[in-house]
Design a protein around this motif. Structure first.
Motif, PDB file in Angstrom:
ATOM      1  N   HIS A 255      -7.595  13.002  -1.341  1.00 36.67           N
ATOM      2  CA  HIS A 255      -8.210  11.748  -1.768  1.00 36.67           C
ATOM      3  C   HIS A 255      -9.418  12.078  -2.631  1.00 36.67           C
ATOM      4  O   HIS A 255      -9.834  13.229  -2.697  1.00 36.67           O
ATOM      5  CB  HIS A 255      -8.609  10.902  -0.549  1.00 36.67           C
TER       6      HIS A 255
ATOM      7  N   SER B 224      -5.909  -0.493  -3.221  1.00 35.64           N
ATOM      8  CA  SER B 224      -5.554   0.495  -2.204  1.00 35.64           C
ATOM      9  C   SER B 224      -4.094   0.887  -2.298  1.00 35.64           C
ATOM     10  O   SER B 224      -3.220   0.031  -2.470  1.00 35.64           O
ATOM     11  CB  SER B 224      -5.835  -0.063  -0.809  1.00 35.64           C
TER      12      SER B 224
ATOM     13  N   ILE C 266      -5.625   2.224   6.845  1.00 36.39           N
ATOM     14  CA  ILE C 266      -4.530   3.085   6.385  1.00 36.39           C
ATOM     15  C   ILE C 266      -4.653   4.444   7.079  1.00 36.39           C
ATOM     16  O   ILE C 266      -3.691   4.966   7.631  1.00 36.39           O
ATOM     17  CB  ILE C 266      -4.608   3.296   4.849  1.00 36.39           C
TER      18      ILE C 266
ATOM     19  N   ILE D 215      -4.374   9.214  -0.824  1.00 30.72           N
ATOM     20  CA  ILE D 215      -4.968   7.925  -0.481  1.00 30.72           C
ATOM     21  C   ILE D 215      -5.953   7.472  -1.545  1.00 30.72           C
ATOM     22  O   ILE D 215      -6.780   8.250  -2.005  1.00 30.72           O
ATOM     23  CB  ILE D 215      -5.716   8.016   0.860  1.00 30.72           C
TER      24      ILE D 215
ATOM     25  N   GLY E 187      -8.487   4.214  -1.576  1.00 33.12           N
ATOM     26  CA  GLY E 187      -8.932   3.062  -0.796  1.00 33.12           C
ATOM     27  C   GLY E 187      -9.909   2.194  -1.555  1.00 33.12           C
ATOM     28  O   GLY E 187     -10.861   2.689  -2.132  1.00 33.12           O
TER      29      GLY E 187
ATOM     30  N   GLU F  61     -10.581  -0.865   2.942  1.00 30.96           N
ATOM     31  CA  GLU F  61      -9.179  -1.054   3.337  1.00 30.96           C
ATOM     32  C   GLU F  61      -8.526   0.254   3.765  1.00 30.96           C
ATOM     33  O   GLU F  61      -7.650   0.248   4.607  1.00 30.96           O
ATOM     34  CB  GLU F  61      -8.365  -1.626   2.176  1.00 30.96           C
ATOM     35  N   HIS F  62      -8.960   1.352   3.174  1.00 33.92           N
ATOM     36  CA  HIS F  62      -8.301   2.626   3.473  1.00 33.92           C
ATOM     37  C   HIS F  62      -8.573   3.116   4.889  1.00 33.92           C
ATOM     38  O   HIS F  62      -7.853   3.977   5.385  1.00 33.92           O
ATOM     39  CB  HIS F  62      -8.717   3.689   2.447  1.00 33.92           C
TER      40      HIS F  62
ATOM     41  N   ILE G 227      -1.120   4.338  -1.222  1.00 36.69           N
ATOM     42  CA  ILE G 227      -0.796   5.632  -0.629  1.00 36.69           C
ATOM     43  C   ILE G 227       0.377   6.222  -1.380  1.00 36.69           C
ATOM     44  O   ILE G 227       1.334   5.522  -1.702  1.00 36.69           O
ATOM     45  CB  ILE G 227      -0.381   5.464   0.846  1.00 36.69           C
TER      46      ILE G 227
ATOM     47  N   ILE H 297       0.829  -1.204   0.000  1.00 36.02           N
ATOM     48  CA  ILE H 297       0.000   0.000   0.000  1.00 36.02           C
ATOM     49  C   ILE H 297       0.863   1.254   0.000  1.00 36.02           C
ATOM     50  O   ILE H 297       0.586   2.213  -0.693  1.00 36.02           O
ATOM     51  CB  ILE H 297      -0.998  -0.050   1.178  1.00 36.02           C
TER      52      ILE H 297
ATOM     53  N   LYS I 224     -14.708   5.930  -6.050  1.00 33.68           N
ATOM     54  CA  LYS I 224     -14.276   4.588  -5.640  1.00 33.68           C
ATOM     55  C   LYS I 224     -14.144   3.631  -6.830  1.00 33.68           C
ATOM     56  O   LYS I 224     -13.301   2.747  -6.825  1.00 33.68           O
ATOM     57  CB  LYS I 224     -15.231   4.009  -4.604  1.00 33.68           C
TER      58      LYS I 224
END
Length: 145
Positions: free
Chosen positions: A64, A76, A111, A101, A103, A107-108, A78, A5, A70
């Protein structure tokens, strides 16, 4: 096999940018170039910034995409951009660390909680701003896990 990630190649050190839009584009470009997101994600990051600033305080911004971006996230990831001279995010808010970010699913959220823990410590921010290598940056984030 899924990518890390936050990988070493997702970190850009000693970057100079003139505007917050340029800073967000640089941050988003890493996510695009490394295959985490579709190229249109950068536009969604800028759209999000126009809605509400991603400035978090303590010299940190977390750009983000918007809620509807999405679908543009492949996996995911970074990106981390260090801007030692800082960039104005408006209202006198200076950003020296941008953490982009992307995601997938939820999952984010993990993070984000790790980033929040690291960035809540002023000492960590100073280390991240002063870091000279990607390994130093990774080590600071790995201390949290």
């Amino acid at each position: 096999m899924t990518k890390s990630i936050l990988a070493k190649e997702n970190i850009l050190l000693n970057t100079a940018v003139g505007t917050k839009e340029e800073a967000i584009r640089v941050t988003g470009s890493i996510l695009v170039d490394k295959g985490y997101v579709d190229a249109n994600y950068i536009g969604k990051m800028l759209e999000r910034e126009a809605l509400t600033s991603t400035y978090m305080g303590n010299f940190v911004a977390i750009p983000h995409g918007t809620e509807d971006s999405k679908l543009l996230v492949k996996e995911s990831g970074i990106s981390f951009v260090q801007v030692p001279q800082g960039v104005d995010f408006g209202s006198g808010n200076i950003v020296k660390l941008l953490i982009g970010i992307a995601g997938k699913d939820n999952e984010h959220l993990d993070i984000l909680s790790n980033i929040a823990i690291v960035c809540s410590e002023e000492e960590n921010i100073e280390k991240l701003v002063a870091a000279k290598t990607a390994d130093e940056i990774l080590a600071i984030f790995e201390e949290v896990n």
